[in-house]
Design a protein around this motif. Structure first.
Motif, mmCIF file in Angstrom:
data_model
loop_
_atom_site.group_PDB
_atom_site.id
_atom_site.type_symbol
_atom_site.label_atom_id
_atom_site.label_comp_id
_atom_site.label_asym_id
_atom_site.label_seq_id
_atom_site.Cartn_x
_atom_site.Cartn_y
_atom_site.Cartn_z
ATOM 1 N N ASP A 337 24.650 23.059 -86.719
ATOM 2 C CA ASP A 337 25.083 21.747 -86.562
ATOM 3 C C ASP A 337 23.942 20.702 -85.975
ATOM 4 O OD1 ASP A 337 27.850 22.958 -87.052
ATOM 5 O OD2 ASP A 337 28.064 23.360 -84.996
ATOM 6 N N GLU A 338 24.571 19.616 -86.107
ATOM 7 C CA GLU A 338 23.426 18.440 -85.740
ATOM 8 C C GLU A 338 23.502 18.311 -84.059
ATOM 9 O OE1 GLU A 338 21.228 15.462 -87.083
ATOM 10 O OE2 GLU A 338 22.170 16.984 -88.168
ATOM 11 N N LEU A 339 22.331 18.259 -83.594
ATOM 12 C CA LEU A 339 22.052 18.273 -82.079
ATOM 13 C C LEU A 339 22.139 17.026 -81.558
ATOM 14 C CD1 LEU A 339 19.690 21.363 -82.066
ATOM 15 C CD2 LEU A 339 22.142 21.528 -81.643
ATOM 16 N N SER A 340 22.789 16.781 -80.333
ATOM 17 C CA SER A 340 22.655 15.670 -79.873
ATOM 18 C C SER A 340 21.172 16.069 -78.846
ATOM 19 C CB SER A 340 23.804 15.340 -78.623
ATOM 20 O OG SER A 340 23.876 16.463 -77.835
ATOM 21 N N PHE A 341 20.926 14.898 -78.190
ATOM 22 C CA PHE A 341 19.649 14.889 -77.338
ATOM 23 C C PHE A 341 19.769 15.836 -76.293
ATOM 24 C CE2 PHE A 341 16.835 13.300 -73.764
ATOM 25 C CZ PHE A 341 15.958 13.669 -74.300
ATOM 26 N N GLU A 342 21.032 15.782 -75.577
ATOM 27 C CA GLU A 342 21.257 16.770 -74.550
ATOM 28 C C GLU A 342 21.360 18.072 -74.885
ATOM 29 O OE1 GLU A 342 22.073 12.805 -73.326
ATOM 30 O OE2 GLU A 342 22.822 13.924 -75.059
ATOM 31 N N GLN A 343 21.719 18.524 -76.257
ATOM 32 C CA GLN A 343 21.862 19.950 -76.674
ATOM 33 C C GLN A 343 20.485 20.468 -77.284
ATOM 34 O OE1 GLN A 343 24.862 18.677 -79.955
ATOM 35 N NE2 GLN A 343 26.384 20.136 -79.131
ATOM 36 N N MET A 344 19.604 19.350 -77.722
ATOM 37 C CA MET A 344 18.269 19.885 -78.100
ATOM 38 C C MET A 344 17.438 20.138 -76.910
ATOM 39 S SD MET A 344 15.388 17.849 -79.967
ATOM 40 C CE MET A 344 14.997 16.895 -78.338
ATOM 41 N N SER A 345 17.847 19.345 -75.655
ATOM 42 C CA SER A 345 16.856 19.688 -74.484
ATOM 43 C C SER A 345 17.292 21.006 -73.836
ATOM 44 C CB SER A 345 17.092 18.493 -73.676
ATOM 45 O OG SER A 345 16.716 17.069 -74.297
ATOM 46 N N ASP A 346 18.395 21.539 -74.153
ATOM 47 C CA ASP A 346 18.991 22.672 -73.638
ATOM 48 C C ASP A 346 18.974 24.020 -74.526
ATOM 49 O OD1 ASP A 346 20.082 24.332 -71.503
ATOM 50 O OD2 ASP A 346 22.465 23.914 -72.198
ATOM 51 N N LEU A 347 17.804 23.975 -75.297
ATOM 52 C CA LEU A 347 17.346 25.240 -75.938
ATOM 53 C C LEU A 347 16.351 26.002 -75.468
ATOM 54 C CD1 LEU A 347 17.805 23.656 -79.511
ATOM 55 C CD2 LEU A 347 19.465 25.073 -78.484
ATOM 56 N N PRO A 348 16.667 26.955 -74.609
ATOM 57 C CA PRO A 348 15.498 27.701 -73.771
ATOM 58 C C PRO A 348 14.631 28.308 -74.667
ATOM 59 C CG PRO A 348 17.721 28.905 -73.368
ATOM 60 C CD PRO A 348 18.069 27.606 -74.172
ATOM 61 N N TYR A 349 14.901 29.091 -75.618
ATOM 62 C CA TYR A 349 14.077 29.928 -76.580
ATOM 63 C C TYR A 349 13.223 28.983 -77.254
ATOM 64 C CZ TYR A 349 12.171 33.882 -79.073
ATOM 65 O OH TYR A 349 11.180 34.870 -79.453
ATOM 66 N N LEU A 350 13.615 27.717 -77.935
ATOM 67 C CA LEU A 350 12.607 26.862 -78.394
ATOM 68 C C LEU A 350 11.632 26.234 -77.325
ATOM 69 C CD1 LEU A 350 12.095 24.776 -80.499
ATOM 70 C CD2 LEU A 350 13.765 23.331 -79.925
ATOM 71 N N ASP A 351 12.171 25.849 -76.086
ATOM 72 C CA ASP A 351 10.963 25.482 -75.168
ATOM 73 C C ASP A 351 10.101 26.939 -74.821
ATOM 74 O OD1 ASP A 351 11.468 22.931 -73.924
ATOM 75 O OD2 ASP A 351 13.385 23.914 -73.052
ATOM 76 N N ALA A 352 10.478 28.158 -74.925
ATOM 77 C CA ALA A 352 9.676 29.239 -74.807
ATOM 78 C C ALA A 352 8.607 29.425 -75.898
ATOM 79 C CB ALA A 352 10.473 30.435 -74.407
ATOM 80 N N CYS A 353 9.160 28.938 -77.060
ATOM 81 C CA CYS A 353 8.134 29.081 -78.156
ATOM 82 C C CYS A 353 7.158 28.243 -78.194
ATOM 83 C CB CYS A 353 9.020 28.953 -79.606
ATOM 84 S SG CYS A 353 10.094 30.335 -79.853
ATOM 85 N N ILE A 354 7.552 26.937 -77.671
ATOM 86 C CA ILE A 354 6.375 25.815 -77.534
ATOM 87 C C ILE A 354 5.386 26.302 -76.479
ATOM 88 C CG2 ILE A 354 6.251 23.317 -77.063
ATOM 89 C CD1 ILE A 354 8.705 22.791 -78.192
ATOM 90 N N HIS A 355 5.904 26.663 -75.450
ATOM 91 C CA HIS A 355 5.228 26.838 -74.383
ATOM 92 C C HIS A 355 4.122 28.154 -74.649
ATOM 93 C CE1 HIS A 355 6.436 23.691 -71.517
ATOM 94 N NE2 HIS A 355 7.561 24.400 -71.552
ATOM 95 N N GLU A 356 4.787 29.017 -75.224
ATOM 96 C CA GLU A 356 3.676 30.212 -75.832
ATOM 97 C C GLU A 356 2.681 29.692 -76.714
ATOM 98 O OE1 GLU A 356 2.822 34.571 -75.933
ATOM 99 O OE2 GLU A 356 2.943 32.996 -74.476
ATOM 100 N N ALA A 357 2.894 29.006 -77.564
ATOM 101 C CA ALA A 357 2.090 28.395 -78.436
ATOM 102 C C ALA A 357 1.072 27.543 -78.077
ATOM 103 C CB ALA A 357 2.868 27.471 -79.630
ATOM 104 N N LEU A 358 1.409 26.779 -76.936
ATOM 105 C CA LEU A 358 0.611 25.955 -76.089
ATOM 106 C C LEU A 358 -0.415 27.035 -75.318
ATOM 107 C CD1 LEU A 358 2.798 23.304 -74.731
ATOM 108 C CD2 LEU A 358 0.588 23.068 -75.729
ATOM 109 N N ARG A 359 0.050 28.189 -74.852
ATOM 110 C CA ARG A 359 -0.754 29.122 -74.315
ATOM 111 C C ARG A 359 -1.902 29.625 -75.342
ATOM 112 N NH1 ARG A 359 -1.677 34.285 -73.927
ATOM 113 N NH2 ARG A 359 0.106 35.048 -75.474
ATOM 114 N N LEU A 360 -1.769 30.161 -76.452
ATOM 115 C CA LEU A 360 -2.460 30.556 -77.439
ATOM 116 C C LEU A 360 -3.397 29.631 -77.848
ATOM 117 C CD1 LEU A 360 0.265 32.694 -79.538
ATOM 118 C CD2 LEU A 360 -1.732 33.641 -78.081
ATOM 119 N N PHE A 361 -2.977 28.268 -78.090
ATOM 120 C CA PHE A 361 -3.638 27.284 -78.538
ATOM 121 C C PHE A 361 -3.737 25.920 -77.514
ATOM 122 C CE2 PHE A 361 -2.742 29.782 -82.289
ATOM 123 C CZ PHE A 361 -3.774 30.014 -82.852
#
Length: 500
Positions: A337-361
């Motif tokens: 489904d299309e995500l609102s700003f609030e819904q997109m901001s509340d995706l913990p695994y998405l946050d975790a993927c970004i922070h792990e990529a930032l750790r690696l690079f």
């Protein structure tokens, strides 16, 4: 004595004196009871900065790994200048947060940002002391949560075009797949151009503007620039009569011209947009900013927003391509489904993927802080080391991000590390071992906007494609030999398989 002999004698004498000058400071820390990393004349403790046979961060990593079990601090030399490499995370946390006033400024402010650098001289990263505080106070409200939320529909619209663009490019791609960095730079340039200036870079059309090409040139540092930086560390007085700008003159003029045209266009045709340019125009009216100051302020946002976010997005896609199970887990969290700003901001695994990529690079492989008030460090053996204003302390970001003492199996992409049930990002940041966006008062001011860009793009790409790593992409995480940020050597080449 014949003239030739005299010349040779003088030359040998000059070289001997120059050698003594280069090594004169060596032993500075040893005399004070602090261990020193090996150093060589001219290149100091970081020879790769000059040889460019591998990324200079690996010199720092080697020193960190050699001393991390025995010391909190170790003496190093950048060319001939004595500096301290900080190994203990508790001290690193104090430098960036608790005792920030003693390490207020960044070392780069000593070398660039002068009269020859009209773009950088108002950049919060470069500015010192009260000037930094004032400039950050001016820029930060333009990056408020309200404004970022207002810009989210723009990011969504660009993401739809990005998906169509990837489909088109994939159909025409060679066996080497798509250059993920180029694709991501097209995306970030389009988003930032629209959100900041209210214009389109036309990156997903057959007639793109020159913006992307100019952005690439902004971050292409020549050997001459690095050589100048080396000379400036050996002989700082050179900056009084000769300076090298980080940006080529024609690149600088291009962006100034673009900015001025956008300002004129917005003044003549006012828009009720909650974008950064409208905020800056309001600030100009309120504070009486000159055209140069206004342009420099906005250029800070442009140059900081294009390249770094594109690198992070490319490496997050690379990590998801390398780990299909994690990619599928993210896809399930995103849903259809299309995500609102609030819904997109509340995706913990998405946050975790970004922070792990930032750790690696990590975009900032090391942080180099200028001492602004006297400070005392205590080594593990009890020896005290005093640093004074003008000294530099080095924070080995990459070494800490890959230290198995803090990250189990550190070379592996494991987003679960950053989930809240495991302590989240805060756990690692409070320990002083995670610096995806920096930390403390000088943490990246555009962090929220960058995360919104990243999340919006990842949601659409992961939803529409199976991301696969092209065989041209190397399997390890070795960095480019000369690039100042973490960039995979040889580039990130991916295949995007359209999902039904």
């Amino acid at each position: 004595m014949c003239p030739l002999t005299t010349i040779l004698f003088l030359l040998v004498g000059f070289l001997a004196l120059f050698y003594v000058f280069l090594v004169w400071n060596f032993g500075y820390w040893k005399k004070r009871g602090i261990p020193e990393a090996k150093a060589w004349p001219f290149v100091g403790s970081f020879p790769s900065m000059f040889t460019q046979k591998r990324n200079p961060v690996y010199d720092t990593d080697d020193i960190y790994n050699q001393y991390k079990e025995t010391d909190n601090i170790v003496g190093v030399y950048t060319t001939r200048r004595p500096q301290l490499l900080i190994i203990n995370p508790e001290y690193i946390r104090k430098i960036l947060v608790n005792d920030f006033r003693s390490f207020h400024d960044n070392e780069m402010s000593q070398f660039i940002g002068g009269s020859g650098d009209s773009i950088l001289k108002n950049n919060p990263f470069i500015l010192k002391g009260e000037a930094w505080k004032e400039r950050r106070a001016e820029v930060t409200p333009g990056l408020s949560a309200h404004r970022i939320k207002a810009a989210y529909p723009v990011s969504q619209s660009v993401c739809k075009k990005l998906v169509d663009y990837i489909k088109k490019q994939q159909r025409m791609a060679s066996s080497d797949g798509l250059n993920a960095k180029d694709v991501c730079l097209c995306y970030t340039t389009e988003v930032v151009s629209d959100c900041v200036l209210g214009i389109s870079a036309q990156n997903f059309t057959d007639n793109p503007t020159p913006v992307v090409g100019m952005i690439k040139r902004v971050f292409e540092h020549t050997f001459g620039f690095f050589f100048y930086m080396t000379l400036a560390t050996i002989w700082p007085q050179i900056q009084k009569f000769y300076q090298v700008s980080l940006f080529a003159k024609d690149v600088e003029e291009f962006f100034y011209d673009l900015m001025k045209k956008c300002v004129v266009m917005r003044r003549e045709n006012p828009q009720q947009r909650e974008d950064f340019l409208n905020y800056m125009l309001q600030l100009q009216d309120k504070r009486g900013l000159s055209v140069e100051e206004l342009t420099s302020h906005t250029m800070t946002f442009l140059t900081d927003g294009f390249e770094t976010t594109a690198q992070v997005l490319a490496h997050t896609l690379l990590s998801l391509g390398r780990y299909p199970k994690e990619q599928q887990k993210l896809r399930e969290e995103i849903g259809k489904d299309e995500l609102s700003f609030e819904q997109m901001s509340d995706l913990p695994y998405l946050d975790a993927c970004i922070h792990e990529a930032l750790r690696l690079f990590p975009p900032g492989l090391v942080l180099r802080k200028l001492v602004t008030q006297p400070y005392e460090f205590i080594n593990k053996n009890g020896v005290r080391a005093q640093v004074k204003p003008g000294h530099v302390v080095i924070i080995p970001v990459n070494a800490l991000h890959y230290d198995p003492q803090y990250y189990e199996d550190p070379k592996t992409f494991k987003p679960e590390r950053f989930l809240e049930e495991n302590g989240g990002m805060k756990k690692y940041r409070d320990q002083g071992v995670y610096f995806g966006f920096g930390d403390g008062p000088r943490i990246c001011p555009g962090m929220r906007f960058a995360l919104t860009q990243l999340k919006a793009a990842l949601v659409e790409i992961v939803r529409n494609f199976d991301i696969k790593v092209n065989p041209k992409t190397r399997k390890d995480n070795q960095y480019d030999d000369t690039y100042f940020m973490a960039a995979l050597k040889g580039g990130v080449h991916l295949d995007f398989v359209e999902r039904q």
